[in-house]
Design a protein around this motif. Structure first.
Motif, PDB file in Angstrom:
ATOM      1  N   TRP A 193       9.385   2.367  -9.380  1.00  0.00           N
ATOM      2  CA  TRP A 193       8.472   3.341  -9.966  1.00  0.00           C
ATOM      3  C   TRP A 193       8.724   4.702  -9.329  1.00  0.00           C
ATOM      4  O   TRP A 193       9.365   4.827  -8.308  1.00  0.00           O
ATOM      5  CB  TRP A 193       7.015   2.920  -9.799  1.00  0.00           C
ATOM      6  N   GLY A 194       8.227   5.745 -10.003  1.00  0.00           N
ATOM      7  CA  GLY A 194       8.412   7.114  -9.533  1.00  0.00           C
ATOM      8  C   GLY A 194       9.300   7.888 -10.473  1.00  0.00           C
ATOM      9  O   GLY A 194       9.391   7.595 -11.669  1.00  0.00           O
ATOM     10  N   ASP A 195       9.997   8.889  -9.954  1.00  0.00           N
ATOM     11  CA  ASP A 195      10.836   9.754 -10.772  1.00  0.00           C
ATOM     12  C   ASP A 195      12.169   9.071 -11.066  1.00  0.00           C
ATOM     13  O   ASP A 195      12.819   8.564 -10.160  1.00  0.00           O
ATOM     14  CB  ASP A 195      11.082  11.087 -10.055  1.00  0.00           C
ATOM     15  N   GLY A 196      12.549   9.058 -12.321  1.00  0.00           N
ATOM     16  CA  GLY A 196      13.805   8.420 -12.723  1.00  0.00           C
ATOM     17  C   GLY A 196      14.823   9.398 -13.252  1.00  0.00           C
ATOM     18  O   GLY A 196      15.687   9.026 -14.040  1.00  0.00           O
ATOM     19  N   PHE A 197      14.769  10.673 -12.830  1.00  0.00           N
ATOM     20  CA  PHE A 197      15.588  11.735 -13.411  1.00  0.00           C
ATOM     21  C   PHE A 197      17.087  11.492 -13.319  1.00  0.00           C
ATOM     22  O   PHE A 197      17.848  12.065 -14.079  1.00  0.00           O
ATOM     23  CB  PHE A 197      15.232  13.100 -12.808  1.00  0.00           C
TER      24      PHE A 197
ATOM     25  N   GLY B 286      17.356   1.799 -17.313  1.00  0.00           N
ATOM     26  CA  GLY B 286      18.150   2.152 -18.487  1.00  0.00           C
ATOM     27  C   GLY B 286      17.807   3.489 -19.108  1.00  0.00           C
ATOM     28  O   GLY B 286      18.289   3.803 -20.198  1.00  0.00           O
ATOM     29  N   ASP B 287      16.979   4.276 -18.445  1.00  0.00           N
ATOM     30  CA  ASP B 287      16.663   5.610 -18.945  1.00  0.00           C
ATOM     31  C   ASP B 287      16.387   6.529 -17.758  1.00  0.00           C
ATOM     32  O   ASP B 287      16.554   6.122 -16.615  1.00  0.00           O
ATOM     33  CB  ASP B 287      15.464   5.578 -19.909  1.00  0.00           C
ATOM     34  N   LYS B 288      15.990   7.748 -18.041  1.00  0.00           N
ATOM     35  CA  LYS B 288      15.725   8.722 -16.978  1.00  0.00           C
ATOM     36  C   LYS B 288      14.254   9.141 -16.941  1.00  0.00           C
ATOM     37  O   LYS B 288      13.907  10.167 -16.392  1.00  0.00           O
ATOM     38  CB  LYS B 288      16.612   9.949 -17.168  1.00  0.00           C
ATOM     39  N   ARG B 289      13.399   8.308 -17.513  1.00  0.00           N
ATOM     40  CA  ARG B 289      11.975   8.639 -17.569  1.00  0.00           C
ATOM     41  C   ARG B 289      11.265   8.231 -16.277  1.00  0.00           C
ATOM     42  O   ARG B 289      11.644   7.252 -15.642  1.00  0.00           O
ATOM     43  CB  ARG B 289      11.314   7.926 -18.741  1.00  0.00           C
TER      44      ARG B 289
ATOM     45  N   LEU C   3       0.847  -1.184   0.000  1.00  0.00           N
ATOM     46  CA  LEU C   3       0.000   0.000   0.000  1.00  0.00           C
ATOM     47  C   LEU C   3       0.883   1.235   0.000  1.00  0.00           C
ATOM     48  O   LEU C   3       2.022   1.192   0.507  1.00  0.00           O
ATOM     49  CB  LEU C   3      -0.887   0.045   1.246  1.00  0.00           C
ATOM     50  N   SER C   4       0.369   2.337  -0.533  1.00  0.00           N
ATOM     51  CA  SER C   4       1.111   3.593  -0.518  1.00  0.00           C
ATOM     52  C   SER C   4       0.171   4.742  -0.215  1.00  0.00           C
ATOM     53  O   SER C   4      -1.043   4.651  -0.432  1.00  0.00           O
ATOM     54  CB  SER C   4       1.822   3.821  -1.856  1.00  0.00           C
ATOM     55  N   PHE C   5       0.743   5.823   0.295  1.00  0.00           N
ATOM     56  CA  PHE C   5      -0.029   7.040   0.541  1.00  0.00           C
ATOM     57  C   PHE C   5       0.927   8.215   0.643  1.00  0.00           C
ATOM     58  O   PHE C   5       2.126   8.050   0.828  1.00  0.00           O
ATOM     59  CB  PHE C   5      -0.906   6.917   1.787  1.00  0.00           C
ATOM     60  N   GLY C   6       0.371   9.422   0.472  1.00  0.00           N
ATOM     61  CA  GLY C   6       1.167  10.634   0.513  1.00  0.00           C
ATOM     62  C   GLY C   6       1.089  11.393  -0.799  1.00  0.00           C
ATOM     63  O   GLY C   6       0.092  11.345  -1.507  1.00  0.00           O
ATOM     64  N   THR C   7       2.178  12.068  -1.132  1.00  0.00           N
ATOM     65  CA  THR C   7       2.253  12.889  -2.333  1.00  0.00           C
ATOM     66  C   THR C   7       2.510  12.026  -3.562  1.00  0.00           C
ATOM     67  O   THR C   7       3.402  11.189  -3.555  1.00  0.00           O
ATOM     68  CB  THR C   7       3.388  13.927  -2.203  1.00  0.00           C
ATOM     69  N   ALA C   8       1.755  12.292  -4.627  1.00  0.00           N
ATOM     70  CA  ALA C   8       1.872  11.501  -5.857  1.00  0.00           C
ATOM     71  C   ALA C   8       2.531  12.277  -6.992  1.00  0.00           C
ATOM     72  O   ALA C   8       2.624  11.778  -8.105  1.00  0.00           O
ATOM     73  CB  ALA C   8       0.488  11.049  -6.310  1.00  0.00           C
ATOM     74  N   GLN C   9       3.022  13.453  -6.723  1.00  0.00           N
ATOM     75  CA  GLN C   9       3.497  14.386  -7.750  1.00  0.00           C
ATOM     76  C   GLN C   9       4.472  13.784  -8.752  1.00  0.00           C
ATOM     77  O   GLN C   9       4.469  14.126  -9.924  1.00  0.00           O
ATOM     78  CB  GLN C   9       4.133  15.595  -7.065  1.00  0.00           C
ATOM     79  N   TYR C  10       5.304  12.866  -8.340  1.00  0.00           N
ATOM     80  CA  TYR C  10       6.314  12.285  -9.227  1.00  0.00           C
ATOM     81  C   TYR C  10       6.040  10.815  -9.566  1.00  0.00           C
ATOM     82  O   TYR C  10       6.902  10.130 -10.084  1.00  0.00           O
ATOM     83  CB  TYR C  10       7.702  12.435  -8.605  1.00  0.00           C
TER      84      TYR C  10
ATOM     85  N   THR D 185       8.174  -9.024  -0.480  1.00  0.00           N
ATOM     86  CA  THR D 185       8.839  -9.314   0.790  1.00  0.00           C
ATOM     87  C   THR D 185       9.545  -8.101   1.370  1.00  0.00           C
ATOM     88  O   THR D 185       9.934  -8.106   2.528  1.00  0.00           O
ATOM     89  CB  THR D 185       9.875 -10.432   0.609  1.00  0.00           C
ATOM     90  N   CYS D 186       9.733  -7.058   0.540  1.00  0.00           N
ATOM     91  CA  CYS D 186      10.469  -5.883   0.983  1.00  0.00           C
ATOM     92  C   CYS D 186      10.022  -4.683   0.165  1.00  0.00           C
ATOM     93  O   CYS D 186       9.765  -4.814  -1.037  1.00  0.00           O
ATOM     94  CB  CYS D 186      11.969  -6.136   0.796  1.00  0.00           C
ATOM     95  N   VAL D 187       9.926  -3.523   0.798  1.00  0.00           N
ATOM     96  CA  VAL D 187       9.620  -2.277   0.105  1.00  0.00           C
ATOM     97  C   VAL D 187      10.555  -1.182   0.607  1.00  0.00           C
ATOM     98  O   VAL D 187      11.059  -1.258   1.722  1.00  0.00           O
ATOM     99  CB  VAL D 187       8.153  -1.828   0.313  1.00  0.00           C
ATOM    100  N   SER D 188      10.762  -0.178  -0.255  1.00  0.00           N
ATOM    101  CA  SER D 188      11.571   0.956   0.149  1.00  0.00           C
ATOM    102  C   SER D 188      11.072   2.213  -0.549  1.00  0.00           C
ATOM    103  O   SER D 188      10.871   2.208  -1.767  1.00  0.00           O
ATOM    104  CB  SER D 188      13.044   0.715  -0.212  1.00  0.00           C
ATOM    105  N   ALA D 189      10.860   3.265   0.228  1.00  0.00           N
ATOM    106  CA  ALA D 189      10.434   4.553  -0.305  1.00  0.00           C
ATOM    107  C   ALA D 189      11.632   5.487  -0.349  1.00  0.00           C
ATOM    108  O   ALA D 189      12.236   5.777   0.683  1.00  0.00           O
ATOM    109  CB  ALA D 189       9.328   5.150   0.572  1.00  0.00           C
ATOM    110  N   GLY D 190      11.996   5.924  -1.552  1.00  0.00           N
ATOM    111  CA  GLY D 190      13.089   6.871  -1.706  1.00  0.00           C
ATOM    112  C   GLY D 190      12.575   8.291  -1.633  1.00  0.00           C
ATOM    113  O   GLY D 190      11.454   8.549  -1.189  1.00  0.00           O
ATOM    114  N   GLU D 191      13.388   9.225  -2.111  1.00  0.00           N
ATOM    115  CA  GLU D 191      12.957  10.621  -2.067  1.00  0.00           C
ATOM    116  C   GLU D 191      11.781  10.864  -3.013  1.00  0.00           C
ATOM    117  O   GLU D 191      10.771  11.427  -2.625  1.00  0.00           O
ATOM    118  CB  GLU D 191      14.117  11.543  -2.420  1.00  0.00           C
TER     119      GLU D 191
END
Length: 124
Positions: A89-93, A100-103, A30-37, A68-74
């Motif tokens: 998933w999320g921002d790949g800048f 393999g890309d920055k999308r 499950l996830s919650f919070g800001t979805a902007q990216y 079995t494991c999750v991690s939330a980055g910036e």
């Protein structure tokens, strides 16, 4: 509610940009919070917007796997499955999704290139 949470990961760091991931005892995420990216992993809402979630919401795109494991980055997120597969998933800048890309990716995508083809990931 009958849902047992076994792991919590809080991400963010930028002002007003924060999200969290929850892992249940049955391997659902499950996830919650800001979805902007796209870091929540829910994709666009019906109005073609990335909607913030004020309450935990299951990530439907991971319903076919047991995690079995999750991690939330910036500005991004990751999950590992019982089969040792890695999803990001999320921002790949900066290429941090490992795809393999920055999308950006608005829903979870399995990381299969870069040497992970025959590897089993245990943690993230």
């Amino acid at each position: 509610y009958g849902i047992r949470i076994v792991l919590v990961s809080a991400g963010g760091g930028l002002v007003r940009v924060a999200h969290s991931l929850l892992l249940t005892s049955t391997g659902r995420v499950l996830s919650f919070g800001t979805a902007q990216y796209g870091q929540l992993g829910h994709g666009y809402s019906s109005g073609k917007q990335l909607s913030d979630e004020l309450r935990p919401r299951y990530i439907d795109q991971l319903s076919h796997v047991r995690c079995t494991c999750v991690s939330a980055g910036e500005l991004h997120s990751a999950a590992v499955t019982t089969d040792g597969d890695l999803y990001t998933w999320g921002d790949g800048f900066c290429g941090q999704l490992g795809l393999g890309d920055k999308r950006p990716q608005l829903t979870p995508v399995q990381v299969t290139d870069g040497g992970l083809e025959d590897e089993v990931v245990l943690s993230v």
